[in-house]
Design an enzyme around this catalytic site. Structure first.
Site, PDB file in Angstrom:
ATOM      1  N   MET A 158       0.843  -1.213   0.000  1.00 47.12           N
ATOM      2  CA  MET A 158       0.000   0.000   0.000  1.00 47.12           C
ATOM      3  C   MET A 158       0.869   1.250   0.000  1.00 47.12           C
ATOM      4  SD  MET A 158      -3.234   0.620  -0.112  1.00 47.12           S
ATOM      5  CE  MET A 158      -4.771   0.990   0.726  1.00 47.12           C
ATOM      6  N   GLY A 159       1.762   1.325  -0.988  1.00 47.25           N
ATOM      7  CA  GLY A 159       2.524   2.565  -1.197  1.00 47.25           C
ATOM      8  C   GLY A 159       1.617   3.506  -1.986  1.00 47.25           C
ATOM      9  N   ILE A 161       1.151   3.793  -5.230  1.00 49.36           N
ATOM     10  CA  ILE A 161       0.355   3.178  -6.301  1.00 49.36           C
ATOM     11  C   ILE A 161      -0.792   2.359  -5.695  1.00 49.36           C
ATOM     12  CG2 ILE A 161       0.398   1.589  -8.273  1.00 49.36           C
ATOM     13  CD1 ILE A 161       3.360   2.374  -8.672  1.00 49.36           C
ATOM     14  N   ARG A 181       3.892  -3.556   4.968  1.00 54.13           N
ATOM     15  CA  ARG A 181       4.803  -3.628   6.117  1.00 54.13           C
ATOM     16  C   ARG A 181       4.371  -2.661   7.215  1.00 54.13           C
ATOM     17  NH1 ARG A 181      10.575  -2.551   3.755  1.00 54.13           N
ATOM     18  NH2 ARG A 181       9.197  -1.064   2.790  1.00 54.13           N
ATOM     19  N   ARG A 243       6.429  -6.934 -10.077  1.00 56.22           N
ATOM     20  CA  ARG A 243       7.496  -7.581 -10.840  1.00 56.22           C
ATOM     21  C   ARG A 243       7.161  -9.061 -10.922  1.00 56.22           C
ATOM     22  NH1 ARG A 243       8.411  -3.206 -12.207  1.00 56.22           N
ATOM     23  NH2 ARG A 243      10.329  -1.983 -12.059  1.00 56.22           N
ATOM     24  N   GLU A 272      10.843 -11.132 -19.162  1.00 55.23           N
ATOM     25  CA  GLU A 272       9.992 -10.340 -20.049  1.00 55.23           C
ATOM     26  C   GLU A 272      10.720 -10.148 -21.363  1.00 55.23           C
ATOM     27  OE1 GLU A 272       8.974  -6.694 -18.080  1.00 55.23           O
ATOM     28  OE2 GLU A 272       7.862  -7.724 -16.538  1.00 55.23           O
ATOM     29  N   HIS A 291       4.359  -5.236 -19.726  1.00 54.41           N
ATOM     30  CA  HIS A 291       4.914  -4.225 -18.822  1.00 54.41           C
ATOM     31  C   HIS A 291       4.632  -2.808 -19.339  1.00 54.41           C
ATOM     32  CE1 HIS A 291       8.226  -3.766 -15.561  1.00 54.41           C
ATOM     33  NE2 HIS A 291       7.386  -2.754 -15.523  1.00 54.41           N
TER      34      HIS A 291
HETATM   35  O1  LIG Z   1       9.009   0.507 -11.953  1.00 54.27           O
HETATM   36  C1  LIG Z   1       8.262   1.144 -12.697  1.00 54.27           C
HETATM   37  O2  LIG Z   1       8.029   2.344 -12.555  1.00 54.27           O
HETATM   38  C2  LIG Z   1       7.608   0.461 -13.854  1.00 54.27           C
HETATM   39  O3  LIG Z   1       7.365  -0.877 -13.573  1.00 54.27           O
HETATM   40  C3  LIG Z   1       8.454   0.570 -15.101  1.00 54.27           C
HETATM   41  O4  LIG Z   1       9.629  -0.100 -14.945  1.00 54.27           O
END
Ligand SMILES: O=C(O)[C@H](O)CO
Length: 327
Positions: A158-159, A161, A181, A243, A272, A291
């Site tokens: 929960m940062g 984004i 965390r 990731r 990827e 991605h």
């Molecule tokens: O880390 C990020 O901002 C995106 O996944 C692009 O790499």
């Protein structure tokens, strides 16, 4: 008199991993650019003058031999927020700083998470294929999806984004759970109606959609494996925008093949792209994008502007607005 521009290394201008023309123009306003290809053709000419390495989508890779061949290098300015592709301690040991571009990637990334969630829930890609292929017969059952409105969303990480995903989900009247965390403030939780799950297992058991937004670290590598997938509801969907390495892909294939979970929507994989014969590519309940979390014009422009800000600060010997420091 106009100040002489510092030299910077870029992957390509245009091309697969290159900068779009508009972004390249922003870089050119502030730096003299050398493309990776040109450097390789004449390292003795270009290597010594380069002070900045601009990385876009991990290119050019900041490999030790490359870094060592740039004696004037001051900063690796990477586009995007993740820095798992960089060996920060090694780069720092050469007296070179690392910068990323947090903040500006969050909206586009959160939007994509919602797009993947909706597309998977409502089988939008299958529906498109049926709609455009005159040979297919529309069998309504095959396009039956799951309801998003009112469902439970579990956000892992929960940062910024993750929080923006929560804000968007509120509009879909979703019940929001999160695991992180550190717990968010009561004010933050209340603003989006998010409930904290101290235990990841608890979140996995209760969610209809699980969205993975954690940073890749040694703690999060393989975070979602056989055991975690087996805790999820059989009707649940896994969405990963962090990731590929955070999810054990073999375990995921098994869970999807056996119907242990309903579906997965992935913007990231490992590697990827996946090799063409990878089992994930052949599964009907998987949606994969290559991605593209940050791939919008506005975000790309904002990223490049931040890369420039960091690079100019490094060249002038000033503190970087977004220096990456390992805790
Ligand atoms: O880390 C990020 O901002 C995106 O996944 C692009 O790499």
């Amino acid at each position: 008199m106009e100040e002489e521009k510092a030299w910077a290394l870029v992957s390509e201008l245009g091309g697969d991993h290159g900068y779009l023309e508009e972004m390249a123009d922003i870089l050119k306003q502030h730096f003299q650019l050398v493309c990776y290809r040109e450097l390789l053709q004449n390292p003795a000419l270009h290597g010594p003058k380069i002070q900045v390495l601009f990385m876009w989508k991990y290119f050019p890779a900041a490999e030790p031999w490359l870094l060592r061949s740039l004696p004037s290098l001051k900063v690796v300015a990477s586009g995007g927020v993740g820095t798992d592709h960089l060996d920060v301690p090694f780069i720092n040991s050469l007296g070179v700083k690392v910068a990323n571009t947090p903040g500006v990637v969050s909206d586009a990334s959160a939007d994509l998470a919602m797009g993947l969630l909706l597309a998977s829930a409502r089988k939008i890609l299958d529906a498109h294929r049926i709609a455009v292929d005159p040979k297919t017969v529309h069998i309504p059952q095959s396009l039956m999806g799951v309801e998003v409105t009112g469902s439970t969303l579990g956000i892992v990480g929960m940062g910024e984004i993750g929080y923006k995903i929560a804000q968007r989900s509120k509009g879909f009247e979703m019940k929001i759970l999160y695991h992180n965390r550190t717990r968010r403030s009561v004010g933050d939780e209340q603003a989006v109606g998010a409930g904290y799950c101290r235990s990841l297992d608890d979140l996995l058991r209760r969610s209809d959609f699980v969205v993975i937004v954690v940073k890749l670290t040694s703690d999060t590598t393989g975070l979602i494996g056989h055991r975690e997938l087996s805790l999820m509801k059989p009707t649940a969907t896994l969405v990963n925008i962090s990731r590929g390495q955070v999810v054990d892909q073999d375990a995921l294939v098994e869970a999807l093949q056996s119907g242990r979970i309903r579906a997965a929507a992935l913007d990231v994989t490992h590697p990827e792209p996946l090799p063409r014969d990878h089992p994930l590519l052949g599964l009907p309940n998987v949606l994969i994008t290559p991605h593209i979390g940050i791939s919008t014009y506005d975000t790309a422009r904002a990223i490049v502007e931040k890369m420039v800000e960091n690079a100019l600060a490094a060249v002038k010997g000033l503190p970087l607005p977004n220096e990456v420091k390992l805790q």
